[in-house]
Design a protein around this motif. Structure first.
Motif, PDB file in Angstrom:
ATOM      1  N   LEU A  13       0.831  -1.206   0.000  1.00 51.96           N
ATOM      2  CA  LEU A  13       0.000   0.000   0.000  1.00 51.96           C
ATOM      3  C   LEU A  13       0.865   1.255   0.000  1.00 51.96           C
ATOM      4  CD1 LEU A  13      -3.064   0.888   0.279  1.00 51.96           C
ATOM      5  CD2 LEU A  13      -2.549   1.193   2.720  1.00 51.96           C
ATOM      6  N   LEU A  14       1.931   1.242   0.803  1.00 54.10           N
ATOM      7  CA  LEU A  14       2.820   2.398   0.862  1.00 54.10           C
ATOM      8  C   LEU A  14       3.572   2.576  -0.451  1.00 54.10           C
ATOM      9  CD1 LEU A  14       4.170   4.706   2.441  1.00 54.10           C
ATOM     10  CD2 LEU A  14       5.805   3.035   3.334  1.00 54.10           C
ATOM     11  N   THR A  15       4.060   1.483  -1.012  1.00 57.03           N
ATOM     12  CA  THR A  15       4.797   1.548  -2.275  1.00 57.03           C
ATOM     13  C   THR A  15       3.933   2.102  -3.400  1.00 57.03           C
ATOM     14  OG1 THR A  15       6.148  -0.338  -1.593  1.00 57.03           O
ATOM     15  CG2 THR A  15       6.137   0.203  -3.926  1.00 57.03           C
ATOM     16  N   SER A  16       2.646   1.793  -3.357  1.00 57.73           N
ATOM     17  CA  SER A  16       1.734   2.280  -4.393  1.00 57.73           C
ATOM     18  C   SER A  16       1.453   3.769  -4.267  1.00 57.73           C
ATOM     19  CB  SER A  16       0.419   1.514  -4.330  1.00 57.73           C
ATOM     20  OG  SER A  16      -0.330   1.876  -3.168  1.00 57.73           O
ATOM     21  N   GLY A  17       1.799   4.362  -3.114  1.00 59.87           N
ATOM     22  CA  GLY A  17       1.540   5.776  -2.897  1.00 59.87           C
ATOM     23  C   GLY A  17       0.107   6.082  -2.515  1.00 59.87           C
ATOM     24  N   VAL A  18      -0.677   5.055  -2.209  1.00 57.41           N
ATOM     25  CA  VAL A  18      -2.090   5.244  -1.883  1.00 57.41           C
ATOM     26  C   VAL A  18      -2.287   5.552  -0.411  1.00 57.41           C
ATOM     27  CG1 VAL A  18      -4.348   4.093  -1.777  1.00 57.41           C
ATOM     28  CG2 VAL A  18      -2.878   3.813  -3.784  1.00 57.41           C
ATOM     29  N   GLY A  19      -1.571   4.836   0.453  1.00 57.56           N
ATOM     30  CA  GLY A  19      -1.786   5.038   1.881  1.00 57.56           C
ATOM     31  C   GLY A  19      -0.672   4.462   2.721  1.00 57.56           C
ATOM     32  N   PHE A  20      -0.669   4.860   3.991  1.00 60.49           N
ATOM     33  CA  PHE A  20       0.304   4.374   4.964  1.00 60.49           C
ATOM     34  C   PHE A  20      -0.479   3.866   6.169  1.00 60.49           C
ATOM     35  CE2 PHE A  20       3.467   5.475   8.454  1.00 60.49           C
ATOM     36  CZ  PHE A  20       4.237   4.345   8.251  1.00 60.49           C
ATOM     37  N   VAL A  21      -0.620   2.548   6.262  1.00 65.47           N
ATOM     38  CA  VAL A  21      -1.358   1.903   7.347  1.00 65.47           C
ATOM     39  C   VAL A  21      -0.494   0.766   7.869  1.00 65.47           C
ATOM     40  CG1 VAL A  21      -3.485   0.751   8.051  1.00 65.47           C
ATOM     41  CG2 VAL A  21      -3.543   2.437   6.188  1.00 65.47           C
ATOM     42  N   THR A  22       0.095   0.955   9.026  1.00 61.57           N
ATOM     43  CA  THR A  22       0.948  -0.088   9.594  1.00 61.57           C
ATOM     44  C   THR A  22       0.119  -0.998  10.493  1.00 61.57           C
ATOM     45  OG1 THR A  22       1.529   1.416  11.404  1.00 61.57           O
ATOM     46  CG2 THR A  22       3.050   1.280   9.542  1.00 61.57           C
ATOM     47  N   PRO A  23       0.413  -2.300  10.507  1.00 61.74           N
ATOM     48  CA  PRO A  23      -0.291  -3.205  11.415  1.00 61.74           C
ATOM     49  C   PRO A  23       0.014  -2.862  12.872  1.00 61.74           C
ATOM     50  CG  PRO A  23       0.877  -4.419   9.701  1.00 61.74           C
ATOM     51  CD  PRO A  23       1.363  -3.012   9.650  1.00 61.74           C
ATOM     52  N   SER A  24      -0.960  -3.081  13.722  1.00 56.60           N
ATOM     53  CA  SER A  24      -0.778  -2.953  15.157  1.00 56.60           C
ATOM     54  C   SER A  24      -1.164  -4.291  15.775  1.00 56.60           C
ATOM     55  CB  SER A  24      -1.643  -1.810  15.702  1.00 56.60           C
ATOM     56  OG  SER A  24      -1.432  -1.639  17.090  1.00 56.60           O
ATOM     57  N   SER A  25      -1.360  -4.311  17.083  1.00 54.82           N
ATOM     58  CA  SER A  25      -1.800  -5.548  17.729  1.00 54.82           C
ATOM     59  C   SER A  25      -2.720  -5.206  18.897  1.00 54.82           C
ATOM     60  CB  SER A  25      -0.605  -6.370  18.223  1.00 54.82           C
ATOM     61  OG  SER A  25       0.108  -5.658  19.221  1.00 54.82           O
ATOM     62  N   HIS A  26      -3.580  -6.133  19.216  1.00 55.82           N
ATOM     63  CA  HIS A  26      -4.488  -5.970  20.354  1.00 55.82           C
ATOM     64  C   HIS A  26      -4.674  -7.334  20.996  1.00 55.82           C
ATOM     65  CE1 HIS A  26      -7.668  -4.473  22.870  1.00 55.82           C
ATOM     66  NE2 HIS A  26      -8.558  -5.308  22.348  1.00 55.82           N
ATOM     67  N   ARG A  27      -4.288  -7.407  22.275  1.00 56.80           N
ATOM     68  CA  ARG A  27      -4.381  -8.655  23.029  1.00 56.80           C
ATOM     69  C   ARG A  27      -3.684  -9.800  22.305  1.00 56.80           C
ATOM     70  NH1 ARG A  27     -10.579  -8.082  25.448  1.00 56.80           N
ATOM     71  NH2 ARG A  27     -10.097  -6.249  26.724  1.00 56.80           N
ATOM     72  N   GLY A  28      -2.499  -9.468  21.772  1.00 62.95           N
ATOM     73  CA  GLY A  28      -1.645 -10.476  21.174  1.00 62.95           C
ATOM     74  C   GLY A  28      -1.980 -10.854  19.746  1.00 62.95           C
ATOM     75  N   LYS A  29      -2.977 -10.218  19.153  1.00 66.20           N
ATOM     76  CA  LYS A  29      -3.351 -10.551  17.786  1.00 66.20           C
ATOM     77  C   LYS A  29      -3.152  -9.349  16.875  1.00 66.20           C
ATOM     78  CE  LYS A  29      -6.792 -13.998  19.166  1.00 66.20           C
ATOM     79  NZ  LYS A  29      -8.221 -14.437  19.050  1.00 66.20           N
ATOM     80  N   PRO A  30      -2.718  -9.592  15.622  1.00 65.76           N
ATOM     81  CA  PRO A  30      -2.490  -8.468  14.707  1.00 65.76           C
ATOM     82  C   PRO A  30      -3.803  -7.825  14.281  1.00 65.76           C
ATOM     83  CG  PRO A  30      -2.229 -10.553  13.548  1.00 65.76           C
ATOM     84  CD  PRO A  30      -2.407 -10.894  14.991  1.00 65.76           C
ATOM     85  N   ILE A  31      -3.775  -6.499  14.155  1.00 65.97           N
ATOM     86  CA  ILE A  31      -4.943  -5.741  13.712  1.00 65.97           C
ATOM     87  C   ILE A  31      -4.477  -4.619  12.787  1.00 65.97           C
ATOM     88  CG2 ILE A  31      -6.197  -6.183  15.869  1.00 65.97           C
ATOM     89  CD1 ILE A  31      -5.633  -3.218  16.627  1.00 65.97           C
TER      90      ILE A  31
END
Length: 471
Positions: A429-447
């Motif tokens: 997504l970042l390489t495409s220049g469309v957006g910057f959304v990094t994964p996070s985590s909540h209670r040990g699971k990726p979100i």
């Protein structure tokens, strides 16, 4: 060449950098031209390069004779700047973005050009007066009494640390005055979901942190805090401050400010609110009830470079009783004797700093330019966008909300995806220049999470990003 009062002074290499010349004035126009173009949002999202990539593209820039302003500016414009992600891009949705108004950005340039020292009234009276007007406005919106005041510090970490240093100073003074002994280790109580800056503050202060487990909804409540205090060997007597969060960075949650504030008052504990991201939401009438209890705070912070549309970096730190902070933070030295006047407001007396720029002025200028009504409307618009995005997610089979958005953070998952898939999608997504959304985590699971504080981050911008998750 001599001008601006420099007549008669020799033009030497020692003075040439500080003299105006036809070359420097031409460079100024080019710098202003670049700034105007950048402020017109003519900047792509961009992406970072590796140290090796930058080293191959950029010549040695620090040299005995210098490159000249034109060449240095070209290197920045063509290589360095494109290697930085633009945090004001509407597609920048990671962490907490920055979306400064043009008025605030313009005045940030004025602040630098004006060479104002913002640490004392003597040297920066006009700037300090304007900053204090903004701080009083924020204090009144939160519900603190007219005597409340503070300072614009560097950022939330310094703001939280400064407030907690004042809190400990106050607790020690109370213990000493009453004849009670001081604990062997002081403690700060906070939510287990609290910002990482509190761990940093505890380490710097050499105190312990008491992370209190939160309820299923992620909110720190009076009941859980009281249980944690009572479970301490001394019944919580070594706790000197309680920190509640008004808008967690990860999910945008607000702690039970009313209940926590009441408990802190009953136990004579300092009540600090970390509102770095979310407390600005109190300016919106529809959101204000969520912050009931904020008026009980002994101190709070809110970062204007987040949801108040101001350039990096600024943290508004406000105390109910600024005299406590003054006693904790004022510095004393022979060369500072002339500044030690209780009748004058020296910002450096209210946080961990001495030298400071007048970093509150860009917010003052933007507020004075646009008025508070437009600020309320802009914050409300981003919260409404968060609700609109959450509706789209609920209607999309392969997406699930992690929690209903409280403010303007939308946390969700892509059903069936692993952490590796999230990371691959984020980079693409970042390489495409469309957006910057990094994964996070909540209670040990990726979100995934959208932090929506830019009014330009509308549903029309965000829906195409959600559409890419169908692949």
């Amino acid at each position: 060449m001599t001008q601006n009062g420099d007549e008669g002074l020799p033009d030497t290499s020692a003075t040439s950098m500080h003299r105006q010349s036809p070359e420097s004035r031409a460079l100024l126009e080019r710098v202003l031209s670049y700034s105007r173009d950048r402020m017109a949002h003519n900047q792509p999202l961009d992406a970072p390069l590796s140290p090796e990539e930058l080293a191959t593209r950029i010549p040695q820039t620090i040299t005995p004779d210098g490159l000249g302003g034109d060449k240095a500016l070209r290197i920045f414009e063509n290589t360095l700047a494109p290697s930085c992600i633009s945090s004001d891009h509407p597609g920048f949705l990671s962490f907490i973005p920055n979306a400064a108004t043009e008025a605030a950005t313009m005045f940030d340039l004025v602040v630098s050009a004006s060479s104002i020292y913002g640490g004392s009234w003597m040297e920066g009276a006009g700037a300090v007066y304007a900053e204090n007007e903004v701080l009083r406005w924020l204090a009144s919106e939160v519900g603190l009494p007219p005597g409340a005041g503070g300072v614009f510090a560097q950022g939330g970490t310094i703001g939280n640390l400064s407030a907690l240093v004042a809190a400990r100073h106050s607790a020690q003074a109370k213990r000493t005055a009453s004849g009670r002994s001081l604990p062997s280790r002081w403690m700060i109580a906070c939510s287990s979901e609290a910002h990482s800056s509190l761990r940093t503050a505890a380490t710097v202060m050499d105190v312990d942190l008491l992370p209190v487990p939160v309820a299923n909804d992620g909110q720190l409540t009076r009941k859980s805090l009281e249980s944690a205090l009572n479970a301490q060997p001394d019944g919580g007597a070594n706790v000197f401050a309680v920190v509640a969060t008004a808008g967690t960075t990860n999910l945008g949650l607000i702690d039970d400010l009313e209940g926590i504030g009441a408990l802190a008052e009953e136990r004579d504990l300092w009540f600090h609110i970390d509102g770095a991201y979310g407390l600005a939401g109190i300016l919106v009438p529809e959101l204000k009830p969520l912050f009931r209890g904020a008026e009980r705070a002994d101190s709070f912070i809110v970062d204007p470079h987040k949801w108040l549309f101001t350039p990096f970096d600024a943290c508004a730190l406000v105390y109910r009783d600024p005299s406590i902070a003054y006693r904790a933070h004022s510095q004393h030295a022979e060369y500072l004797d002339t500044l030690e006047n209780d009748a004058l407001w020296n910002p450096s007396d209210y946080s961990i700093q001495l030298t400071r720029r007048a970093r509150g002025l860009p917010l003052w200028f933007s507020l004075a330019t646009h008025g508070t009504k437009k600020y309320r409307e802009a914050i409300a618009a981003t919260a409404e966008t968060a609700q609109a995005v959450s509706r789209v997610i609920r209607e999309t089979p392969h997406l699930e909300l992690v929690a209903e958005p409280t403010l303007s953070v939308v946390a969700f998952t892509r059903v069936g995806w692993s952490a590796e898939q999230y990371n691959h999608w984020s980079q693409k997504l970042l390489t495409s220049g469309v957006g910057f959304v990094t994964p996070s985590s909540h209670r040990g699971k990726p979100i995934l999470r959208f932090a929506i504080i830019n009014p330009l981050s509308t549903l029309d911008v965000l829906r195409p990003i959600l559409d890419t998750l169908a692949d």
